[in-house]
Design a protein around this motif. Sequence first.
Motif, short mmCIF file in Angstrom:
data_model
loop_
_atom_site.label_atom_id
_atom_site.label_comp_id
_atom_site.label_asym_id
_atom_site.label_seq_id
_atom_site.Cartn_x
_atom_site.Cartn_y
_atom_site.Cartn_z
N GLY A 61 0.97 -1.39 0.38
CA GLY A 61 -0.50 0.07 -0.01
C GLY A 61 1.23 0.89 -0.05
O GLY A 61 1.49 1.44 0.67
N ALA A 62 0.19 2.25 -0.66
CA ALA A 62 0.92 3.53 -0.84
C ALA A 62 1.14 3.89 1.11
O ALA A 62 2.58 4.39 0.56
CB ALA A 62 0.35 4.65 -2.05
N GLY A 63 1.04 4.15 1.95
CA GLY A 63 0.35 4.08 2.90
C GLY A 63 1.87 3.50 4.05
O GLY A 63 2.02 4.24 5.25
N ALA B 191 7.83 8.41 7.59
CA ALA B 191 7.77 8.31 5.31
C ALA B 191 7.07 6.93 4.86
O ALA B 191 7.71 5.79 5.54
CB ALA B 191 9.24 8.94 4.92
N SER B 192 6.31 7.34 4.15
CA SER B 192 5.54 6.33 3.65
C SER B 192 6.56 6.18 2.26
O SER B 192 7.36 6.81 1.70
CB SER B 192 4.32 7.13 2.99
N VAL B 193 5.66 4.70 2.09
CA VAL B 193 6.52 4.13 -0.21
C VAL B 193 5.94 5.24 -0.81
O VAL B 193 6.29 4.92 -1.64
CB VAL B 193 6.25 2.48 0.01
N LEU C 20 7.57 9.34 -4.58
CA LEU C 20 7.29 11.22 -5.40
C LEU C 20 7.96 12.29 -5.47
O LEU C 20 7.53 13.45 -4.95
CB LEU C 20 5.53 11.05 -5.79
N GLN C 21 9.20 11.81 -4.47
CA GLN C 21 9.55 13.18 -3.76
C GLN C 21 10.66 13.82 -5.08
O GLN C 21 10.04 12.87 -5.82
CB GLN C 21 10.91 12.79 -2.69
N ARG C 22 10.54 14.73 -4.45
CA ARG C 22 11.38 16.14 -5.28
C ARG C 22 12.71 16.18 -5.65
O ARG C 22 13.46 15.39 -4.35
CB ARG C 22 10.88 17.68 -5.06
#
Length: 334
Positions: A71-73, A108-110, A115-117
Amino acid sequence: MRAFSYSRPRTPEAAVAAFTDAGAGARYIAGGTTLFDLMKLNVERPTHLVDVSELHGTDLIETSGDVLRFGAGARMADIADDETIKREYPLLAESLWRAASQQLRNMASVGGNLLQRTRCPYFRNGAGGVYPCNKRDPRTGCAAIDGLDRGQAVLGTSDACTAVSPGDWPVALTALDADIVVLGPQGNRTIPIADFYLLPQDTPDREFSLEPGELVIEIRVPRTAAGRASTYHKVRDRESYAFALAAAAVALRIEGGQVRQAHIALGGIATKPWRSREAEAALRGKAPTRENALAAGRAALAGAKAGRHNGFKIDLAANTIADAISIAAERSAS
Ligand SMILES: Cc1cc2nc3c(=O)[nH]c(=O)nc-3n(C[C@H](O)[C@H](O)[C@H](O)COP(=O)(O)OP(=O)(O)OC[C@H]3O[C@@H](n4cnc5c(N)ncnc54)[C@H](O)[C@@H]3O)c2cc1C
């Protein structure tokens, strides 16, 4: 201080609706470990935050089927510590525990990690006209190209941008052909990770193939026999709590002393997580000797283009790939 509003929906559908209602200034926020930094630096200026850290079902870690599902979270630390992942997919676990710090990984979530910049200093520190940056403020120029470019990319660059894609986990996912499942105003879709990240070309401000309002809900990784003989090898200025100067995600299937299957992706040196089909082809059918591993590393860097201060990265990356191949090959033998 800029004012913004905030909402915390409980389902992915409600999150997408909240984002859509809030309009162009909306941003999703998960752990907030990088978005808040960028807000403080005035690089991100959201008018509304949709908190997705407590959405039902998005902390999934499912490792038993033909496809690994995250899961993204899910928190970085939870996947890094998962016993099945550590045993069967060490490159995934290592890409997470070699990133950031334990405190950050707990938060932090995966999905947020994907989407980190960029950490390009001109992108992060130049808001308000201090340094031009095409990624931050389109068509203003790039201070990095003629500036201090030691950390900049040598693969996938353009005349508009040389900023490195910063994440480690996306590199491991790229090696393993992951899919990214998203939910948007038009419904669900699945994006192969090879299409998820965009090259800068002349629009470096567009980094991901997400449409406005699309929420990452899941990451899927197909099972592969190459998972066990794998590693994420990361070289940096100090051994912890630092981004990669060069990194290699390698997974191998070796039979009869020869590499039958190779998955190779690079981090720290390219403008997007960089799959190297050239390195894979160079290694396939060969014994994983140092000489062959280095030849594969050199093949990966054949198209590299250095600036003034980052030429060292080309050799460093070739050797990092070679080292990663040796580590993965040793794991195949054990
Ligand atoms: C000091 C420091 C060192 C670090 N070192 C490393 C490192 O070595 N390697 C590495 O890989 N990372 C590193 N990081 C980055 C860190 O891993 C990220 O900050 C983290 O993974 C982001 O996750 P988050 O949940 O906090 O994201 P957030 O900060 O909440 O969000 C990040 C971005 O993702 C978007 N977003 C979040 N969730 C979703 C979603 N589900 N769908 C769509 N968009 C979403 C947000 O809008 C935002 O643009 C470091 C960070 C810090 C502060």
